[in-house]
Design a protein around this motif. Structure first.
Motif, PDB file in Angstrom:
ATOM      1  N   VAL A 181       0.979  -1.234   0.105  1.00 25.17           N
ATOM      2  CA  VAL A 181      -0.058   0.011   0.046  1.00 25.17           C
ATOM      3  C   VAL A 181       0.902   1.014   0.076  1.00 25.17           C
ATOM      4  CG1 VAL A 181      -1.842   1.205   1.022  1.00 25.17           C
ATOM      5  CG2 VAL A 181      -1.775  -1.150   1.379  1.00 25.17           C
ATOM      6  N   THR A 182       0.786   2.168  -1.049  1.00 28.41           N
ATOM      7  CA  THR A 182       1.912   3.238  -1.304  1.00 28.41           C
ATOM      8  C   THR A 182       1.224   4.312  -1.913  1.00 28.41           C
ATOM      9  OG1 THR A 182       3.791   3.581  -2.177  1.00 28.41           O
ATOM     10  CG2 THR A 182       2.584   2.181  -3.434  1.00 28.41           C
ATOM     11  N   THR A 183       1.713   5.500  -2.044  1.00 26.52           N
ATOM     12  CA  THR A 183       1.254   6.657  -2.585  1.00 26.52           C
ATOM     13  C   THR A 183       1.669   6.386  -4.095  1.00 26.52           C
ATOM     14  OG1 THR A 183       3.165   7.832  -1.962  1.00 26.52           O
ATOM     15  CG2 THR A 183       1.032   8.039  -0.647  1.00 26.52           C
ATOM     16  N   SER A 184       1.286   7.274  -4.993  1.00 27.37           N
ATOM     17  CA  SER A 184       1.462   7.176  -6.357  1.00 27.37           C
ATOM     18  C   SER A 184       2.754   7.745  -6.660  1.00 27.37           C
ATOM     19  CB  SER A 184       0.464   8.189  -7.250  1.00 27.37           C
ATOM     20  OG  SER A 184       0.782   8.120  -8.722  1.00 27.37           O
ATOM     21  N   ARG A 185       3.409   7.101  -7.641  1.00 26.82           N
ATOM     22  CA  ARG A 185       4.664   7.445  -7.907  1.00 26.82           C
ATOM     23  C   ARG A 185       4.677   8.671  -9.137  1.00 26.82           C
ATOM     24  NH1 ARG A 185       8.378   2.110  -8.962  1.00 26.82           N
ATOM     25  NH2 ARG A 185       7.899   0.744  -7.107  1.00 26.82           N
ATOM     26  N   ILE A 186       3.727   8.801  -9.785  1.00 24.40           N
ATOM     27  CA  ILE A 186       3.356   9.724 -10.784  1.00 24.40           C
ATOM     28  C   ILE A 186       2.830  10.909 -10.374  1.00 24.40           C
ATOM     29  CG2 ILE A 186       2.259  10.032 -13.027  1.00 24.40           C
ATOM     30  CD1 ILE A 186       2.437   6.911 -13.285  1.00 24.40           C
ATOM     31  N   GLY A 187       1.975  10.793  -9.146  1.00 22.70           N
ATOM     32  CA  GLY A 187       1.380  12.109  -8.886  1.00 22.70           C
ATOM     33  C   GLY A 187       0.253  12.901  -9.585  1.00 22.70           C
ATOM     34  N   ALA A 188       0.521  14.020  -9.637  1.00 22.74           N
ATOM     35  CA  ALA A 188      -0.344  14.927 -10.612  1.00 22.74           C
ATOM     36  C   ALA A 188      -0.547  14.612 -11.869  1.00 22.74           C
ATOM     37  CB  ALA A 188      -0.286  16.523 -10.161  1.00 22.74           C
ATOM     38  N   HIS A 189       0.409  14.182 -12.439  1.00 19.06           N
ATOM     39  CA  HIS A 189       0.589  13.778 -13.929  1.00 19.06           C
ATOM     40  C   HIS A 189      -0.440  12.638 -14.348  1.00 19.06           C
ATOM     41  CE1 HIS A 189       3.259  16.969 -13.928  1.00 19.06           C
ATOM     42  NE2 HIS A 189       3.209  17.197 -15.259  1.00 19.06           N
ATOM     43  N   ALA A 190      -0.939  11.749 -13.298  1.00 17.87           N
ATOM     44  CA  ALA A 190      -1.386  10.509 -13.571  1.00 17.87           C
ATOM     45  C   ALA A 190      -2.432  10.416 -14.395  1.00 17.87           C
ATOM     46  CB  ALA A 190      -1.569   9.847 -12.171  1.00 17.87           C
TER      47      ALA A 190
END
Length: 409
Positions: free
Chosen positions: A357-366
């Motif tokens: 369970v982790t946060t997005s690596r791509i962030g706002a560009h996903a």
């Protein structure tokens, strides 16, 4: 140029070279089970179209060294469009989804499809001009919308925060200003899941992407592909009742929905009840990053509520990874910690023993990058699309005035 059977025959060669590894004509012929003369002709055709390029020699085993060739991702480009309740992000990428241009601005999705989509067309034209490309290079457009979408038709289906959009022909609207390139439309969270899988976690075949923002939703990757369900509504977590949650009224007409309990607006309202001024997800994020104890606890509680719903999803879908994105994910580990606390405790150990369970690596560009990936995959799956030569270009529209920024209050 009209697609011909000869151009369709080039597609297997192009797909074989898509991995970026240089090969000789002989290697490609063996790989695809074709004669050397046939392969030589097809490689020459792809060279003429600019879709492959020579990379050097393979080395000699006696005699003249054989030339190697590799896929040229920049030969065509695609556009990815992420439309949210209060923002629009548009990117141009090559056929490997490497970003060429990026634009973000505030919009109000409630302004309606006319002004929003006309603005998208204008921005795409501007980005193309700035990148030195034109509509003939555009191989597709992928669009994410913040609501339910009939994926087959690309039309929104009774989206709750998008007045005037129900049933609107989004693809047709964009075609009018962007020429013959295919336009594909999907729910924004599906595209976020696609981007996370394709760009950051390609080895993860079973993934659940959870967007926690004003609304809450999930994109499901099953066996390496987006799972949309029978009517395209798979992953609508926001309107699942939170087990043991308070009967808070929701915009859908029910009570106790996850969105009404743990969405950004719900967290901000809870903070105001405790005398802490907050209206938006940006306010909540700023408070948590500033060390506000009340805000941190509220976010942790929201994470537990999300985790309570996701625990059932883990038992049902058995994903290898849960990726948390959306504006609320910017608070850092506090939200994810609340999710983990419940997700790891409730399902059977077999379902969680290898779960991340982790946060997005791509962030706002996903979202926008997911739109680009959707267009790229369609380009490789559609016979003749990349090998037809030049696309039909439509005349650029007259300049469109910027949309009014969404009002926050």
């Amino acid at each position: 140029m009209t697609t011909t059977p000869e151009h369709d025959d080039l597609a297997p060669v192009l797909r074989a070279l898509r991995d970026g590894l240089p090969r000789t004509r002989a290697q490609l012929a063996r790989e695809l089970g074709l004669s050397r003369s046939t392969m030589s002709t097809r490689v020459d055709d792809l060279l003429a179209l600019g879709l492959v390029a020579p990379t050097g020699d393979a080395g000699s085993t006696g005699g003249r060294p054989a030339s190697t060739f590799a896929f040229t991702p920049g030969a065509r480009i695609v556009a990815g469009v992420d439309l949210g309740a209060t923002h629009a992000r548009i990117v141009l990428t090559d056929l490997a989804a490497h970003e060429i241009a990026d634009h973000r601005e505030e919009v109000c999705i409630a302004s309606g499809p006319g002004p929003v989509l006309d603005r998208v067309v204008e921005v795409v034209h501007t980005l193309l001009a700035e990148a030195g490309r034109d509509l003939a290079d555009l191989a597709g457009v992928g669009v994410g919308l913040p609501g339910p979408v009939d994926h087959a038709s690309g039309r929104p289906t009774k989206p709750p925060i998008m007045p005037g959009w129900d049933g609107h022909d989004v693809a047709g609207h964009l075609h009018a200003g962007l020429g013959s390139a295919p336009v594909l439309v999907d729910n924004d969270v599906n595209l976020m899941a696609l981007a996370e899988h394709s760009s950051a976690l390609p080895q993860v075949e079973h993934l659940l992407f959870v967007k926690v923002a004003t609304g809450i939703g999930a994109g499901i990757i099953a066996d390496g592909r987006v799972h949309r369900g029978a009517q395209g509504s798979a992953g609508d977590l926001g309107h699942v009742a939170v087990p043991g949650g308070e009967p808070v009224p929701c915009t859908c007409g029910n009570t106790g929905c996850l969105e009404a309990v743990a969405g950004a607006a719900a967290v901000a309202a809870r903070l105001r009840e405790h005398g802490v001024e907050a209206r938006t997800s940006d306010d909540v994020v700023a408070l948590v990053r500033g060390g506000n104890i009340v805000a941190t606890q509220a976010v942790r509680d929201a994470g537990r509520a999300v985790g309570a719903v996701l625990a059932s999803c883990v038992s049902l879908l058995n994903p290898s990874a849960i990726v948390v994105g959306g504006s609320m994910a910017r608070v850092g580990e506090h939200l994810v910690a609340g999710i983990r606390e419940v997700v790891y405790a409730r399902p059977l150990p077999l379902a969680t023993q290898n779960l991340r369970v982790t946060t997005s690596r791509i962030g706002a560009h996903a979202g926008a990058l997911g739109g680009a990936w959707l267009a790229v995959e369609n380009a490789f799956d559609t016979p003749g699309l990349l090998t037809r030569g030049t696309a039909g270009a439509a005349d650029a529209l007259s300049p469109v005035a910027p949309l009014p920024a969404a009002q926050v209050g």
